[in-house]
Design an enzyme around this catalytic site. Structure first.
Site, PDB file in Angstrom:
ATOM      1  N   GLY A   1      -5.903   4.005   1.400  1.00 59.11           N
ATOM      2  CA  GLY A   1      -5.744   2.730   0.685  1.00 59.11           C
ATOM      3  C   GLY A   1      -5.072   1.744   1.629  1.00 59.11           C
ATOM      4  O   GLY A   1      -5.200   1.844   2.854  1.00 59.11           O
ATOM      5  N   ASN A   2      -4.311   0.834   1.066  1.00 55.13           N
ATOM      6  CA  ASN A   2      -3.674  -0.219   1.876  1.00 55.13           C
ATOM      7  C   ASN A   2      -2.832   0.371   3.001  1.00 55.13           C
ATOM      8  O   ASN A   2      -3.022   0.037   4.176  1.00 55.13           O
ATOM      9  CB  ASN A   2      -2.825  -1.102   0.948  1.00 55.13           C
ATOM     10  CG  ASN A   2      -2.068  -2.167   1.718  1.00 55.13           C
ATOM     11  OD1 ASN A   2      -1.088  -1.871   2.388  1.00 55.13           O
ATOM     12  ND2 ASN A   2      -2.533  -3.390   1.649  1.00 55.13           N
ATOM     13  N   ALA A   3      -1.910   1.260   2.649  1.00 52.02           N
ATOM     14  CA  ALA A   3      -0.977   1.779   3.662  1.00 52.02           C
ATOM     15  C   ALA A   3      -1.716   2.604   4.708  1.00 52.02           C
ATOM     16  O   ALA A   3      -1.489   2.445   5.913  1.00 52.02           O
ATOM     17  CB  ALA A   3       0.111   2.612   2.990  1.00 52.02           C
ATOM     18  N   GLY A   4      -2.612   3.492   4.289  1.00 53.52           N
ATOM     19  CA  GLY A   4      -3.334   4.350   5.218  1.00 53.52           C
ATOM     20  C   GLY A   4      -4.218   3.550   6.171  1.00 53.52           C
ATOM     21  O   GLY A   4      -4.266   3.831   7.373  1.00 53.52           O
ATOM     22  N   LYS A  33      10.388  -0.196 -11.196  1.00 54.41           N
ATOM     23  CA  LYS A  33       8.958   0.079 -11.021  1.00 54.41           C
ATOM     24  C   LYS A  33       8.278  -0.193 -12.345  1.00 54.41           C
ATOM     25  O   LYS A  33       8.926  -0.130 -13.394  1.00 54.41           O
ATOM     26  CB  LYS A  33       8.746   1.548 -10.637  1.00 54.41           C
ATOM     27  CG  LYS A  33       7.449   1.818  -9.936  1.00 54.41           C
ATOM     28  CD  LYS A  33       7.573   1.470  -8.474  1.00 54.41           C
ATOM     29  CE  LYS A  33       6.325   1.783  -7.683  1.00 54.41           C
ATOM     30  NZ  LYS A  33       6.605   1.766  -6.240  1.00 54.41           N
ATOM     31  N   GLY A  53      -5.248   9.836   2.701  1.00 50.09           N
ATOM     32  CA  GLY A  53      -5.162   8.673   1.797  1.00 50.09           C
ATOM     33  C   GLY A  53      -5.496   7.416   2.583  1.00 50.09           C
ATOM     34  O   GLY A  53      -4.872   7.160   3.617  1.00 50.09           O
TER      35      GLY A  53
END
Ligand code: GLU
Length: 439
Positions: free
Chosen positions: A242-245, A129, A240
C-alpha cells in the site's frame, strides 16, 4: 532514482470486549497485545497502580452509527469509531482506518500505539485513532464522500486542532481528508486547515506528507545498518504494498545508496525475483493494475516464504499479526522495519529477540507519517507553508533523534528494541500525567 511528490505520487493512496487483564498467550486481539506490551513496560518502570490503570485504558472512546444514502436508493448503516487514548502530551492525534474487520478493539490498540508513537518522537501530541467497519472498494465515490461527511458530522464537536486531529490510515486517503475538513468547516463556519492532516496540497496539506511514513522507516534502517554493520546496499523484501510499502520500495535505494528489492507482496500475491525488481516499475505496475499478481519477471511464493527469505532488511508494511510464533523462527532477515502497526505478536517478538534480529518497532519505524502530520498541523495553524527541503530536514532530525534515544535505552537497560521504545515513550507520558496532577 529521484523521488519527489509529483502528481502521480498523489495517486498513491492507502488503498492499500471488555478486556480481561491477563489475556491468553495465543490471543491475537491487538488491544490485548497493546495492553500486554504496556504492562511489561509499566512493570519495568515500576509505575504506581493508578498511573498504570490510567495508561492501560483509553481516556475516551466513541462508537456510533453512520447512515449513508446509497447510490441504489436505500440507506446503509455503518459503524464508526474514535478513540482518544491519552492527551497528556497534547491533542490526540491519529489516523482513520476504513476496513471490513475494524472493531472497537483494533481502534483501541492503534490509539494506544499512537500515544507511544508521538511520545517516542517527542512531539507535543497525544494518541488517538478512528475507523469505520466497511469495505471501501465496494463503495462508489459518492458513497465514500457521504460516509466521510457522515463520520465527521458525528465527531465534529469532539475534534479540533486543540483537541483531536485525525489523518489517513489503511484505505483512507487525502481526498477523504479533504471532504472531512470541508464538512467540519461547514459545521463550524470557519476555516480550520489544522483540524485534519494528510490533506491534498491545494487545501492545506504539507509537502512531503505522502511518503513520510516510508521515509521515516527507511531513515531508521539507514541508522540501523550503521549500528549493526548490516550491508546498506544488500537485499530487502516488502510485505504489503500500500502507501507505506510502495514508497519504501521507491526510497530505500535513494536513502541507503543502493540495495536490491528481491520480494514484494500484496493481497493478490507474494512475488520473488532474486535478480531484483525495479522499484519504479513495480509501483507503476501496481498503480496500473490495482494489484501485484502477474508482475513480469517474478515467481510466485507463499507469504510465509516471503517472510523467511534470507534478506538484509524486511519491511512488514500491511496489517497486524503477520509475524507470529509459527513463522518467526524461520525469519532470516537481519533488520526488520515495522512499517505496519502491530505486525509482530509478543510470542514472535521473543523468538526474534532470541535470534538477535534488530527489530525497529512499529511505533518508531512508522512514526514519520505522524511527524509530518504534526508539521502539517503547525503550518496550517500559522497559515504559512514550508519547502520540501525543510520538511525533509526536520523529519530526518526527528527520526534520527528518536532512533538514537531508543538505542540508548536499549544499551543502558539491556532490553530489546520494542521494550526500549516503550520505556522511552511511557516514561514521557507518565511524567506529563504526573506533572499535570492527574494521579
Ligand atoms: N495513520 C498514521 C499512523 O499510524 C498517521 C497518523 C497521523 O498522521 O496522525 O501513524
Amino acid at each position: 532514482m529521484g523521488v519527489s511528490p509529483s502528481a502521480s505520487d498523489q495517486r498513491l493512496t492507502t488503498m492499500s470486549q471488555a478486556i480481561d487483564s491477563r489475556p491468553a498467550p495465543s490471543e491475537a486481539n491487538p488491544f490485548h497485545i497493546a495492553q500486554r506490551q504496556f504492562d511489561e513496560a509499566a512493570e519495568y518502570l515500576d509505575l504506581e497502580p493508578a498511573l498504570r490503570e490510567l495508561l492501560r485504558w483509553p481516556r475516551r472512546e466513541y462508537k456510533f452509527t453512520i447512515p449513508v444514502r446509497m447510490d441504489g436508493g436505500g440507506t446503509r448503516v455503518f459503524h464508526g469509531y474514535r478513540v482518544q487514548y491519552n492527551d497528556a502530551l497534547g491533542p490526540t492525534k491519529g489516523g482513520l482506518r476504513w476496513h471490513p474487520e475494524e472493531t472497537l478493539d483494533t481502534v483501541r490498540a492503534l490509539a494506544a500505539w499512537m500515544t507511544w508513537k508521538t511520545a517516542v518522537m517527542d512531539i507535543p501530541l497525544g494518541g488517538g485513532k478512528g475507523g469505520v467497519t466497511c469495505n471501501p472498494k465496494e463503495l462508489s465515490e459518492g458513497e465514500r464522500e457521504r460516509l466521510a461527511r457522515g463520520w465527521m458530522r458525528v465527531m465534529a464537536r469532539e475534534l479540533g486542532e486543540h483537541r483531536d486531529v485525525p489523518a489517513p490510515d489503511v484505505y483512507t486517503n487525502p481526498r477523504i481528508m479533504a471532504w472531512m475538513m470541508d464538512e467540519y468547516e461547514v459545521i463550524t463556519g470557519r476555516s480550520h486547515p489544522a483540524v485534519i492532516t494528510g490533506k491534498p496540497l491545494v487545501v492545506g496539506g504539507s509537502v512531503g506528507r505522502d511518503d513520510a511514513t516510508a521515509r521515516g522507516g527507511v531513515l531508521c534502517v539507514r541508522e540501523a545498518c550503521r549500528r549493526t554493520k548490516v550491508n546498506p546496499r544488500g537485499t530487502y523484501a516488502i510485505q504489503g504494498f500500500g502507501n507505506a510499502g510502495q514508497y519504501a520500495a521507491l526510497l530505500h535505494e535513494d536513502i541507503l545508496g543502493g540495495g536490491k528489492l528481491v520480494a514484494v507482496s500484496d493481497t493478490s500475491a507474494a512475488l520473488h525475483n532474486p535478480d531484483g525488481f525495479d522499484p519504479r516499475e513495480t509501483v507503476d505496475y501496481k498503480l496500473r493494475n490495482g494489484h501485484l499478481a502477474g508482475l513480469p519477471g517474478s515467481r510466485e511464493i507463499s507469504s510465509d516464504e516471503l517472510l523467511a527469505l534470507d534478506v538484509d532488511v524486511l519491511y512488514p508494511s500491511a496489517l497486524e499479526n503477520v509475524i507470529t510464533e509459527t513463522n518467526a523462527g524461520d525469519i532470516k532477515a537481519r533488520i526488520i522495519c515495522e512499517l505496519a502497526n502491530g505486525p509482530t505478536t509478543p510470542e514472535a517478538d521473543e523468538i526474534l529477540n532470541r535470534a538477535g534480529v534488530h527489530v525497529i518497532p512499529d511505533f518508531l519505524a512508522n512514526a514519520g507519517g505522524v511527524t509530518v502530520s504534526y508539521f502539517e498541523q503547525v503550518q496550517g495553524t500559522y497559515n504559512y507553508y514550508w519547502t520540501l527541503d525543510k520538511v525533509h530536514r526536520e523529519l530526518e532530525a526527528n527520526m534520527v533523534n528518536a532512533y538514537r534515544a531508543v538505542c540508548k535505552m536499549h544499551d543502558e537497560q539491556q532490553v530489546h528494541m520494542r521494550m526500549a521504545a516503550y520505556l522511552v515513550a511511557v516514561a514521557r507520558v507518565a511524567e506529563a500525567v504526573k506533572i499535570r496532577g492527574w494521579v
